[in-house]
Design an enzyme around this catalytic site. Structure first.
Site, PDB file in Angstrom:
ATOM      1  N   THR A 119       0.845  -1.201   0.000  1.00 36.57           N
ATOM      2  CA  THR A 119       0.000   0.000   0.000  1.00 36.57           C
ATOM      3  C   THR A 119       0.878   1.248   0.000  1.00 36.57           C
ATOM      4  O   THR A 119       1.864   1.316   0.741  1.00 36.57           O
ATOM      5  CB  THR A 119      -0.882   0.009   1.277  1.00 36.57           C
ATOM      6  OG1 THR A 119      -1.665  -1.168   1.284  1.00 36.57           O
ATOM      7  CG2 THR A 119      -1.772   1.245   1.320  1.00 36.57           C
ATOM      8  N   THR A 122      15.764  -6.097   3.343  1.00 33.98           N
ATOM      9  CA  THR A 122      15.754  -6.580   1.958  1.00 33.98           C
ATOM     10  C   THR A 122      16.430  -7.939   1.901  1.00 33.98           C
ATOM     11  O   THR A 122      17.551  -8.099   2.388  1.00 33.98           O
ATOM     12  CB  THR A 122      16.457  -5.634   0.956  1.00 33.98           C
ATOM     13  OG1 THR A 122      16.878  -6.419  -0.172  1.00 33.98           O
ATOM     14  CG2 THR A 122      17.676  -4.960   1.533  1.00 33.98           C
ATOM     15  N   ASP A 145      17.308  -9.262  -0.803  1.00 33.15           N
ATOM     16  CA  ASP A 145      18.314  -9.144  -1.864  1.00 33.15           C
ATOM     17  C   ASP A 145      19.618  -8.511  -1.373  1.00 33.15           C
ATOM     18  O   ASP A 145      20.615  -8.542  -2.088  1.00 33.15           O
ATOM     19  CB  ASP A 145      17.771  -8.282  -3.016  1.00 33.15           C
ATOM     20  CG  ASP A 145      16.756  -9.014  -3.875  1.00 33.15           C
ATOM     21  OD1 ASP A 145      16.577 -10.229  -3.687  1.00 33.15           O
ATOM     22  OD2 ASP A 145      16.147  -8.359  -4.751  1.00 33.15           O
ATOM     23  N   ARG A 182      16.630  -8.924  -7.910  1.00 36.04           N
ATOM     24  CA  ARG A 182      16.001  -8.087  -8.945  1.00 36.04           C
ATOM     25  C   ARG A 182      17.026  -7.172  -9.611  1.00 36.04           C
ATOM     26  O   ARG A 182      17.140  -7.133 -10.818  1.00 36.04           O
ATOM     27  CB  ARG A 182      14.888  -7.259  -8.297  1.00 36.04           C
ATOM     28  CG  ARG A 182      14.302  -6.178  -9.157  1.00 36.04           C
ATOM     29  CD  ARG A 182      13.161  -5.513  -8.450  1.00 36.04           C
ATOM     30  NE  ARG A 182      11.974  -6.342  -8.494  1.00 36.04           N
ATOM     31  CZ  ARG A 182      11.079  -6.317  -9.494  1.00 36.04           C
ATOM     32  NH1 ARG A 182      11.244  -5.497 -10.511  1.00 36.04           N
ATOM     33  NH2 ARG A 182      10.035  -7.084  -9.465  1.00 36.04           N
TER      34      ARG A 182
HETATM   35  N1  LIG Z   1       8.573   6.951  -3.479  1.00 36.39           N
HETATM   36  C1  LIG Z   1       7.601   6.405  -2.742  1.00 36.39           C
HETATM   37  N2  LIG Z   1       6.731   7.203  -2.058  1.00 36.39           N
HETATM   38  C2  LIG Z   1       5.762   6.667  -1.293  1.00 36.39           C
HETATM   39  N3  LIG Z   1       5.565   5.357  -1.121  1.00 36.39           N
HETATM   40  C3  LIG Z   1       6.386   4.537  -1.755  1.00 36.39           C
HETATM   41  C4  LIG Z   1       7.443   4.988  -2.600  1.00 36.39           C
HETATM   42  N4  LIG Z   1       8.097   3.918  -3.097  1.00 36.39           N
HETATM   43  C5  LIG Z   1       7.459   2.840  -2.579  1.00 36.39           C
HETATM   44  N5  LIG Z   1       6.446   3.213  -1.782  1.00 36.39           N
HETATM   45  C6  LIG Z   1       5.586   2.343  -1.009  1.00 36.39           C
HETATM   46  O1  LIG Z   1       6.433   1.622  -0.114  1.00 36.39           O
HETATM   47  C7  LIG Z   1       5.939   0.325   0.113  1.00 36.39           C
HETATM   48  C8  LIG Z   1       6.944  -0.761  -0.024  1.00 36.39           C
HETATM   49  O2  LIG Z   1       7.656  -0.669  -1.240  1.00 36.39           O
HETATM   50  P1  LIG Z   1       8.304  -1.915  -1.929  1.00 36.39           P
HETATM   51  O3  LIG Z   1       9.338  -1.404  -2.871  1.00 36.39           O
HETATM   52  O4  LIG Z   1       7.253  -2.802  -2.441  1.00 36.39           O
HETATM   53  O5  LIG Z   1       8.951  -2.713  -0.772  1.00 36.39           O
HETATM   54  P2  LIG Z   1      10.286  -2.535  -0.010  1.00 36.39           P
HETATM   55  O6  LIG Z   1      10.030  -1.607   1.105  1.00 36.39           O
HETATM   56  O7  LIG Z   1      10.562  -3.928   0.402  1.00 36.39           O
HETATM   57  O8  LIG Z   1      11.301  -1.993  -0.985  1.00 36.39           O
HETATM   58  C9  LIG Z   1       4.794   0.160  -0.833  1.00 36.39           C
HETATM   59  O9  LIG Z   1       3.700   0.337   0.016  1.00 36.39           O
HETATM   60  C10 LIG Z   1       4.901   1.287  -1.816  1.00 36.39           C
HETATM   61  O10 LIG Z   1       3.602   1.713  -2.205  1.00 36.39           O
HETATM   62  O1  LIG Z   2       6.904 -11.789  -5.417  1.00 38.41           O
HETATM   63  P1  LIG Z   2       7.102 -10.455  -4.774  1.00 38.41           P
HETATM   64  O2  LIG Z   2       6.587 -10.372  -3.385  1.00 38.41           O
HETATM   65  O3  LIG Z   2       6.652  -9.342  -5.648  1.00 38.41           O
HETATM   66  O4  LIG Z   2       8.667 -10.239  -4.587  1.00 38.41           O
HETATM   67  C1  LIG Z   2       9.608 -10.607  -5.538  1.00 38.41           C
HETATM   68  C2  LIG Z   2      10.764  -9.688  -5.473  1.00 38.41           C
HETATM   69  O5  LIG Z   2      11.204  -9.438  -4.176  1.00 38.41           O
HETATM   70  C3  LIG Z   2      12.612  -9.526  -4.123  1.00 38.41           C
HETATM   71  O6  LIG Z   2      12.912 -10.685  -3.424  1.00 38.41           O
HETATM   72  C4  LIG Z   2      13.233  -8.322  -3.467  1.00 38.41           C
HETATM   73  O7  LIG Z   2      12.747  -8.166  -2.190  1.00 38.41           O
HETATM   74  P2  LIG Z   2      13.452  -7.202  -1.157  1.00 38.41           P
HETATM   75  O8  LIG Z   2      12.663  -5.931  -1.133  1.00 38.41           O
HETATM   76  O9  LIG Z   2      13.372  -7.958   0.124  1.00 38.41           O
HETATM   77  O10 LIG Z   2      14.870  -6.976  -1.601  1.00 38.41           O
HETATM   78  C5  LIG Z   2      13.105  -9.639  -5.529  1.00 38.41           C
HETATM   79  O11 LIG Z   2      14.276 -10.399  -5.684  1.00 38.41           O
HETATM   80  C6  LIG Z   2      11.907 -10.229  -6.227  1.00 38.41           C
HETATM   81  O12 LIG Z   2      11.822  -9.745  -7.531  1.00 38.41           O
END
Ligand SMILES: Nc1ncnc2c1ncn2[C@@H]1O[C@H](COP(=O)(O)OP(=O)(O)O)[C@@H](O)[C@H]1O
Ligand SMILES: O=P(O)(O)OC[C@H]1O[C@](O)(COP(=O)(O)O)[C@@H](O)[C@@H]1O
Ligand SMILES: [Mg+2]
Length: 342
Positions: free
Chosen positions: A73, A126, A128, A172
């Protein structure tokens, strides 16, 4: 004082250990109360919380996943999203500060909310291992362990059938899981997003291994591209944040390797198995320390910072340090591993 904790983005082993570390340190050292937001920013936006007394975190550091649930979200979207609405929701719930456990997306959101005046401290997450400004993230060691065990198994069946085995692991943008699990399992080629390689080069490593009487083993990160590809292989549409879902590069490579080498080749995608189950002892300790340190940061009012592993110490760094760059595999680490290829 009352602190709200959330877990957001992709899950990984160790999230529960962070929650437990935070709650125990908070209760024992600082006499603070905790609530947990359900499903990441969704729980913040909707004001959906559960109490986190000491009894609720009992024994959870060895549990995979997150007892709070997670989501992708965006806290800036929807009728109750955005800093002003969230501030009112936190006030209504009597929550003084937030600990956000997440990756670059979660921390980017936390940074924007902190810039708007909200009191947030971060914990890097993460699987990764691609967040900058922290040496390792919890979950990575577990993923490498799981991948290595799986690849060891592929190795024995590959040897029995004189086949080439291709193991596809997560990664990724970066190849840390592939690099470490590939090195641990003695792979004859490790293919990572940072280092495009031609199909002919891969075939040469595979042939060299076969010619020495080995069953060739190739470990590939999902984000790897050959020198002929323009973007990582994606065949399953977009995720909820609009990014291509990766996966399938192993199946793409297998027939190409077979055609070039004449060696029967099979691909296996490890997928979410790498993110499930119990965390290793290393990850439990790291996650527990990060959770404890995050509460200390809240008590010190260090909004807009995250706790991070630096050597063997837990330190505090600004969100911007973590978000400026991806922590990619450096050239010298790849070159070192490549000595073992072929
Ligand atoms: N630049 C941004 N501004 C606000 N919310 C963001 C931004 N980038 C990602 N999000 C929100 O942060 C949350 C997690 O992002 P995501 O990249 O999926 O996971 P992670 O935190 O593991 O990198 C999601 O709810 C996404 O909507
Ligand atoms: O299937 P989902 O939940 O979209 O996540 C897959 C992705 O999450 C990852 O494991 C990365 O997750 P992290 O944010 O923990 O680094 C990627 O390698 C992969 O592409
Ligand atoms: Mg992310």
């Amino acid at each position: 004082m009352k602190i709200g904790i959330l877990t957001s983005g992709g899950d990984c082993p160790g999230l529960n250990a962070v929650i437990r570390g935070a709650v125990l340190n908070g209760i024992k050292t600082h006499n603070v109360e905790f609530v947990g937001f359900l499903d990441g920013w969704r729980g913040v936006v909707d004001g959906d919380v559960i109490d986190l007394p000491r009894t609720r975190v009992r024994g959870i550091s060895k549990q995979g996943g997150t007892i709070l649930g997670t989501s992708r979200t965006n806290p800036f979207e929807g009728p109750n999203g955005g800093p002003e609405n969230i501030r009112k929701t936190l006030e209504r719930l009597g929550i003084d500060a937030v600990i956000a456990i997440g990756g670059e997306g979660t921390l980017a959101a936390a940074q924007r909310l902190t810039d708007a005046g909200l009191k947030i401290v971060g914990v890097p997450k993460t699987v990764d291992n691609d967040l900058d400004a922290t040496d390792f993230t919890f979950g990575f060691d577990t993923a490498v362990q799981i991948a290595t065990e799986a690849i060891d198994r592929l190795r024995t069946t590959g040897e029995s059938h004189h086949r080439c085995m291709v193991a596809e692991v997560m990664g990724r943008h970066v190849g840390w899981i592939a690099l470490h699990s590939g090195m641990a399992s003695g792979a004859h080629a490790i293919l990572i997003p940072e280092k495009p390689v031609s199909l002919d080069q891969i075939a040469q490593w595979v042939t060299e291994a076969r010619d020495r009487g080995r069953a060739p083993l190739v470990v590939v990160a999902e984000g790897f591209v050959t020198t002929d590809m323009e973007a990582p292989h994606s065949e399953r549409g977009l995720d909820s944040f609009g990014r291509p879902r990766l996966g399938g590069i192993g199946e793409l490579l297998a027939p190409e390797i077979e055609a070039r080498t004449g060696i029967e080749t099979r691909a296996t995608v490890l997928g979410h198995i790498q993110r499930g189950g119990v965390p290793t002892a290393f990850d439990r300790v790291l996650a527990t320390r990060l959770g404890m340190a995050a509460v200390d940061s809240v008590m010190d009012g260090l909004w807009g910072t995250m706790v991070s592993l630096h050597g063997t110490d837990i330190v505090r760094v600004g969100f911007e340090k973590a978000l400026d760059n991806l922590k990619t595999v450096p050239e010298h680490r790849y070159d070192e591993a490549a000595i073992l290829f072929g």
